[in-house]
Motif scaffolding. Structure first.
Motif, PDB file in Angstrom:
ATOM      1  N   ILE A 138       0.859  -1.188   0.000  1.00  0.00           N
ATOM      2  CA  ILE A 138       0.000   0.000   0.000  1.00  0.00           C
ATOM      3  C   ILE A 138       0.896   1.238   0.000  1.00  0.00           C
ATOM      4  CG2 ILE A 138      -1.746   1.302   1.279  1.00  0.00           C
ATOM      5  CD1 ILE A 138      -1.338  -2.468   1.767  1.00  0.00           C
ATOM      6  N   LEU A 268      -3.371  -1.330   8.449  1.00  0.00           N
ATOM      7  CA  LEU A 268      -2.576  -0.175   8.008  1.00  0.00           C
ATOM      8  C   LEU A 268      -2.291   0.783   9.172  1.00  0.00           C
ATOM      9  CD1 LEU A 268      -4.119   0.753   4.525  1.00  0.00           C
ATOM     10  CD2 LEU A 268      -2.219  -0.766   5.052  1.00  0.00           C
ATOM     11  N   ILE A 403       3.785   0.424   2.692  1.00  0.00           N
ATOM     12  CA  ILE A 403       3.565  -0.628   3.688  1.00  0.00           C
ATOM     13  C   ILE A 403       3.407  -1.937   2.923  1.00  0.00           C
ATOM     14  CG2 ILE A 403       2.072  -1.459   5.553  1.00  0.00           C
ATOM     15  CD1 ILE A 403       1.073   1.545   5.692  1.00  0.00           C
TER      16      ILE A 403
END
Length: 500
Positions: A138, A268, A403
């Motif tokens: 991400i 996240l 990430i």
């Protein structure tokens, strides 16, 4: 990679920004970043091979000697400069041309210098086992996470509404985007779980240039500039569901769409609050104001019920925010200092080298900006140090956080050999499944000294546009859509009848 045996068929188009184009290797976990320049210069390269090499070496030096010290080595991959065969670069340019977005084609790839920056491909990590579920990566471009408090700020609105939220109105008014994003960086940088969740939710709903998802190295979710496409919920859920099968919110063994998205966001948030490595990512030290709100944020302050505030001091967001806050004067306070330096360089052109206006980006450069006096003594040295601080701050305001998540099976969690790998430092387990993860910071190029006047003009345009409209969107713009979360809730409300 054997540079003398390079084959353009081993590489594919990966993406591009304003200044460079990126290709990735189809098998190795490597990317090449090549310079771009305006299409009208395609027959006549604007710089020599030596200048191109120095430009890329400057990027490496700035990343490894300056940003690494400020942001933390564990988050930085500086890469190395490579010289490529010219024929390979020319063939590669032809191969990727048809895959490039039309609006990016006003610039062409540098095919004359043969210089490129070689970096690890974070969207497809080397330690990933091809037989397993592909990794997710991400990319978040968080932008500026604080409100200026400088005495030089001339318009009070800048101390109440963040730059990103004001810029959204300007971009919609100028047709760059059809819809305004409801994401606010101050929510993401708050360290409060609810506000961070809210911020990421709005990044997903309106990604623009600030949010992308890669699966096994392929981009599966992003926005196209100027496009009116509504993000496809069904497609995103199709990709995400296999990673979150084990959640607690199920309807007849079918995990609800809303639960999938909420679990994804929670992972996240955990990664962004973690130290990027070390033991367990336990938060012991939270710093930062945390309570600063942007008046344009859609988050309702009354909703904050509980939860920690501020960021862990070893987290990627804390280090990024601290570096952004080297901009203590705001562009309005910095511009007179820029003019002082500019005048000095006009009078004494050879001083440009001593003052390191174009590098080298070494320990001496870092020391200049770290040892800047707090008060302006009228010297050019003070002005240079503040300009350097501002340039570093601008890099931190424009960086990307990556990430990378690798799903871990139960067998892997028992495997001591795997857990000892440096890349797989830790795992997140807000609820099963657990992910091995890494957090990295990309796009750490030095911002040119000469761009400061342009920054001031842009700041003035953004603020005047916001004040002129009173924060209202122009007629004809598309309102923020009801969102994929609303759609997910509708999808989850389907009644299921089963024989008893």
């Amino acid at each position: 990679m054997e540079l003398d045996k390079m084959d353009e068929n081993d590489w594919k188009y990966h993406g591009e920004g304003n200044k460079s184009l990126v290709v990735s290797h189809v098998q190795l976990s490597r990317v090449l970043r090549l310079l771009k320049y305006p299409a009208e210069d395609s027959e006549n390269p604007p710089q020599t091979v030596e200048q191109a090499f120095r430009q890329i070496q400057n990027i490496v030096d700035f990343s490894s000697n300056v940003m690494s010290s400020l942001l933390g080595e564990k988050f930085i991959h500086s890469g190395e400069v490579v010289k490529l065969p010219l024929e390979f670069v020319r063939q590669l340019s032809i191969k990727v041309q048809h895959q490039r977005p039309a609006w990016r084609c006003e610039k062409v790839m540098d095919i004359y210098s043969g210089c490129a920056l070689c970096l690890p491909n974070l969207t497809s990590p080397a330690l990933h086992q091809p037989t397993h579920t592909p990794p997710l990566c991400i990319e978040i471009k968080p932008k500026c996470g604080f409100l200026p408090s400088s005495k030089h700020v001339s318009k009070d609105i800048k101390t109440k509404v963040c730059r990103f939220c004001m810029h959204q109105h300007y971009k919609v008014a100028n047709g760059k985007w059809k819809r305004r994003s409801l994401y606010c960086p101050l929510d993401l940088f708050s360290g409060n779980g609810q506000r961070m969740h809210f911020a990421i939710r709005h990044l997903i709903e309106e990604p623009q240039n600030n949010f992308k998802i890669f699966k096994g190295g392929q981009c599966i979710y992003s926005s196209k500039e100027g496009s009116d496409d509504v993000m496809d919920l069904t497609s995103l859920l199709h990709h995400l569901r296999p990673y979150f099968q084990h959640g607690n919110n199920r309807i007849n063994s079918h995990m609800t769409s809303k639960a999938v998205l909420n679990d994804f966001i929670q992972v996240l948030v955990n990664a962004l609050l973690s130290g990027g490595g070390g033991a367990g990512g336990v938060v012991t030290d939270r710093q930062g104001e945390g309570w600063s709100f942007c008046e344009a944020s859609a988050f309702n302050k009354e909703r904050i019920r509980h939860g920690s505030q501020g960021l862990p001091s070893d987290s990627v967001l804390f280090r990024t925010l601290q570096t952004q806050m080297l901009d203590t004067l705001d562009i309005e306070g910095l511009y007179p200092l820029f003019r002082r330096v500019e005048q000095h360089l006009q009078d004494f052109p050879k001083e440009r080298t001593r003052l390191q206006m174009d590098g080298p980006y070494n320990e001496a450069f870092l020391e200049k900006l770290q040892k800047c006096p707090t008060e302006d003594d009228g010297s050019v040295e003070y002005a240079v140090a503040k300009v350097h601080q501002y340039r570093v701050s601008m890099t931190a305001k424009d960086c990307s956080i990556m990430i990378t998540l690798v799903p871990r099976s139960e067998a892997e969690e028992d495997d001591e050999g795997l857990s000892s790998q440096r890349w797989l430092r830790d795992f997140l387990s807000s609820r099963p499944p657990a992910f091995s993860y890494s957090v990295s910071i990309l796009d750490l190029d030095p911002k040119p000294f000469d761009s400061i006047p342009r920054q001031l003009r842009l700041d003035q345009k953004i603020v005047s546009c916001y004040l002129r409209t009173g924060g209202a969107l122009p007629k004809g713009s598309t309102p923020p859509h009801s969102g994929i979360f609303t759609a997910a809730e509708r999808e989850d409300c389907t009644l299921l009848f089963h024989p008893v």
